[in-house]
Design an enzyme around this catalytic site. Sequence first.
Site, PDB file in Angstrom:
ATOM      1  N   LYS A   1       0.825  -1.211   0.000  1.00  0.00           N
ATOM      2  CA  LYS A   1       0.000   0.000   0.000  1.00  0.00           C
ATOM      3  C   LYS A   1       0.861   1.264   0.000  1.00  0.00           C
ATOM      4  O   LYS A   1       0.377   2.347  -0.258  1.00  0.00           O
ATOM      5  CB  LYS A   1      -0.934  -0.012   1.217  1.00  0.00           C
ATOM      6  N   ARG A   2       2.139   1.088   0.294  1.00  0.00           N
ATOM      7  CA  ARG A   2       3.054   2.239   0.300  1.00  0.00           C
ATOM      8  C   ARG A   2       3.706   2.470  -1.070  1.00  0.00           C
ATOM      9  O   ARG A   2       4.484   3.391  -1.236  1.00  0.00           O
ATOM     10  CB  ARG A   2       4.133   2.038   1.371  1.00  0.00           C
TER      11      ARG A   2
END
Length: 481
Positions: free
Chosen positions: A258-259
């Site tokens: 998600k980063r």
Amino acid sequence: MENKVRVRYAPSPTGFLHIGGARSALFNYLFAKKYNGQIIFRVEDTDVERNVEGGEESQYNDLRWLGIIPDESPMEPNPKYAPYRQMERLDIYHKYAQQLIDSGYAYYCYCTNEELEQRKEEQLNNGVKAAKYDRRCLNLTKEQIEQYEKEGRKPCIRIRLKDHEKIEFDDLVRGKVTFSSDDLGGDFVIIKSNGIPTYNFAVVIDDHLMDITHVLRGEEHLSNTPKQIAIYEMLGWQAPIFGHMTIIVNKDGKKLSKRDHNILQFMSQYRELGYLPEAIVNYILLLGWTPESNKEIFSMDEAKLEFNPARLSTSPSMFDQQKMTWTNSQYIKKLDDESYLKFIKPFLAKVLDLNKYDDVTLLEIASLYKDEIGYGQEIVEPLNSIINPKEVTSEEELSMLNLDSTPIVFSTLIEELNNLDVITPESVKTAFKNVQLKTGVKGKNLYMPVRLKLTGLSHGIELVNIIKILGKDVVIDRLSK
């Protein structure tokens, strides 16, 4: 299927609907509908500190936008199974934790975090590869308990695992999977000292009480499954059928993080950019599932008929942003005029004053880009370059504007446009032919200065269409300056 199929999508409201979550929800939905079953939207909100405001609503609304409609949820509860948020079910978890204590399968643990860390370090220093809880609190005396209580310690509750026990289950995706109870990290916590259940305990209670028959989830949960099966056995319940889907990876073969900001990962982002829900569903359907046919374009109804969990992949699925956009472009091309205008209007409104155009003209403008755009937002930049042109700065382009013939081309075109009652592609083409005849200027020297003056760009859609979009008055004004 003998029993009515009941599956669930149970997100944590610590964020918004992610590609991986959307795929899990989709596969569960298709599985349920394939067998005329039900899908439940349940909220695992026990990680209170990490919950984000609007997380639950966003996930629920984005699911419905995708066409994944839950049969039950906090918003459409079935009284038999409600409530659907874990923080509203705390009394239920405590009831079953007490049952496990009474039957000798669980016990109170008064160890502090500092003590646990210290003993873990000691184990590792003594050559233990994987430290585990040493059961210090398994057989506490009454006096010891009173002393701990007097110190103000709040106990957690730990499950008492059987030693050297083989835990097996048949996975829908992976076949037979085997674990040993010795590899589960010791007697794990089921109720934390703050009274909130851990994931592995709450999920078992919820799945059983909500009659969940199948659990389709990501492979990151595979290591949780033997712990959950152990709890099912201690409570005398039958475990559901598990299926663990492979991870989604990026182009480098690394798990989608998600980063990773190089990839759009949340449904809310795709929604804002103008991706069609049908296209997203079509694309994520093929992330880890292979149809028997070679089809690439599926409607939701077609997917319901063809979905077969036996064809879920055992290899990681690569997410390809370009392929997702290509799929979306195919869906945009297939929209009828009415649907396309409804879809594209919010993006036209970012550039145009919609009150100045009727729907026929808006559709004409938008249709110029229909075969070119991969998603709605992509119409904004090229259209904006026409409505709000940039200043010409490159030497090559400035030299085209400064040709000796340019002023006469502009003045003659203004004269021709003033004589036009209606601006159409045909009438504008005739005007350019007349300019060519009157000035003797043709080709690049005729068209390029006009394009640069109107848009500040040396390329783009046909010049006749640019003039149609701007209208006669604006064109004449720009050429006059």
